[in-house]
Design a protein around this motif. Structure first.
Motif, mmCIF file in Angstrom:
data_model
loop_
_atom_site.group_PDB
_atom_site.id
_atom_site.type_symbol
_atom_site.label_atom_id
_atom_site.label_comp_id
_atom_site.label_asym_id
_atom_site.label_seq_id
_atom_site.Cartn_x
_atom_site.Cartn_y
_atom_site.Cartn_z
ATOM 1 N N GLU A 27 -20.990 -9.986 -33.772
ATOM 2 C CA GLU A 27 -22.373 -10.879 -34.282
ATOM 3 C C GLU A 27 -23.665 -10.374 -33.547
ATOM 4 O O GLU A 27 -23.466 -10.386 -32.120
ATOM 5 N N ILE A 28 -24.665 -10.143 -34.166
ATOM 6 C CA ILE A 28 -25.774 -10.168 -33.586
ATOM 7 C C ILE A 28 -26.931 -10.708 -34.290
ATOM 8 O O ILE A 28 -26.919 -11.116 -35.360
ATOM 9 N N GLY A 44 -26.586 -11.085 -38.200
ATOM 10 C CA GLY A 44 -25.260 -10.337 -39.084
ATOM 11 C C GLY A 44 -24.256 -10.026 -38.123
ATOM 12 O O GLY A 44 -24.399 -10.251 -36.959
ATOM 13 N N VAL A 45 -23.308 -9.162 -38.875
ATOM 14 C CA VAL A 45 -22.302 -8.510 -38.047
ATOM 15 C C VAL A 45 -22.400 -7.181 -38.090
ATOM 16 O O VAL A 45 -22.418 -6.656 -39.334
ATOM 17 N N VAL A 46 -22.247 -6.459 -37.100
ATOM 18 C CA VAL A 46 -22.107 -4.743 -37.285
ATOM 19 C C VAL A 46 -20.557 -4.850 -37.219
ATOM 20 O O VAL A 46 -19.872 -5.324 -36.289
ATOM 21 N N PHE A 56 -23.396 -3.169 -41.739
ATOM 22 C CA PHE A 56 -23.901 -4.431 -41.273
ATOM 23 C C PHE A 56 -23.648 -5.481 -42.522
ATOM 24 O O PHE A 56 -23.921 -5.264 -43.612
ATOM 25 N N LYS A 57 -23.120 -6.579 -41.910
ATOM 26 C CA LYS A 57 -22.664 -7.626 -42.932
ATOM 27 C C LYS A 57 -23.762 -8.799 -42.765
ATOM 28 O O LYS A 57 -23.725 -9.368 -41.588
ATOM 29 N N ILE A 98 -26.127 1.240 -35.152
ATOM 30 C CA ILE A 98 -24.805 2.270 -35.756
ATOM 31 C C ILE A 98 -24.085 2.201 -34.530
ATOM 32 O O ILE A 98 -22.734 2.498 -34.719
ATOM 33 N N ASN A 99 -24.719 2.462 -33.434
ATOM 34 C CA ASN A 99 -23.700 2.623 -32.105
ATOM 35 C C ASN A 99 -22.724 1.631 -31.852
ATOM 36 O O ASN A 99 -21.740 1.472 -31.413
ATOM 37 N N LEU A 100 -23.279 0.369 -32.105
ATOM 38 C CA LEU A 100 -22.658 -0.934 -31.675
ATOM 39 C C LEU A 100 -21.751 -0.923 -32.874
ATOM 40 O O LEU A 100 -20.551 -1.530 -32.630
#
Length: 105
Positions: A27-28, A44-46, A56-57, A98-100
């Motif tokens: 979660e971010i 959202g969530v990665v 990414f959700k 992308i990295n996360l």
């Protein structure tokens, strides 16, 4: 003999989960990233799917962050990808996301 069968069953069940990700993502939110936040949504969530598809959700939808996710049919990120206020005509860098996401693999 019963103990042996029980042990074998337990081992098989344990091994059946190997190699599968139980990750539900990370979660971010905009608050964590400030001006470097690349989305028009607040949070959202990665996550990583199939070992290489970064997504990414948010809002019940999953968006592509990389070519692997695109090839798997995830929705284009463009509708929620924020314009870069410092360089008109460009988007905020999405590399950190992308990295996360890939770290969730």
């Amino acid at each position: 003999m019963n103990i042996r069968i029980t042990t074998i069953i337990v081992l098989l069940l344990a091994l059946s989960g190997c190699g599968q990700s139980s990750s539900s993502g990370l979660e971010i939110s905009k608050g964590e990233f400030g001006e470097s936040w690349p989305f028009t949504v607040e949070s959202g969530v990665v996550d990583c799917v199939d070992g290489q598809a970064a997504i990414f959700k948010t809002g019940g939808r999953s968006y592509q962050l990389n070519g692997f996710a695109r090839s798997r049919g995830y929705a284009p990120i463009d509708p929620i990808w924020r314009e870069n206020p410092e360089i008109p005509g460009t988007k905020v860098n999405i590399g950190t996301m992308i990295n996360l996401a890939l770290k969730q693999c």
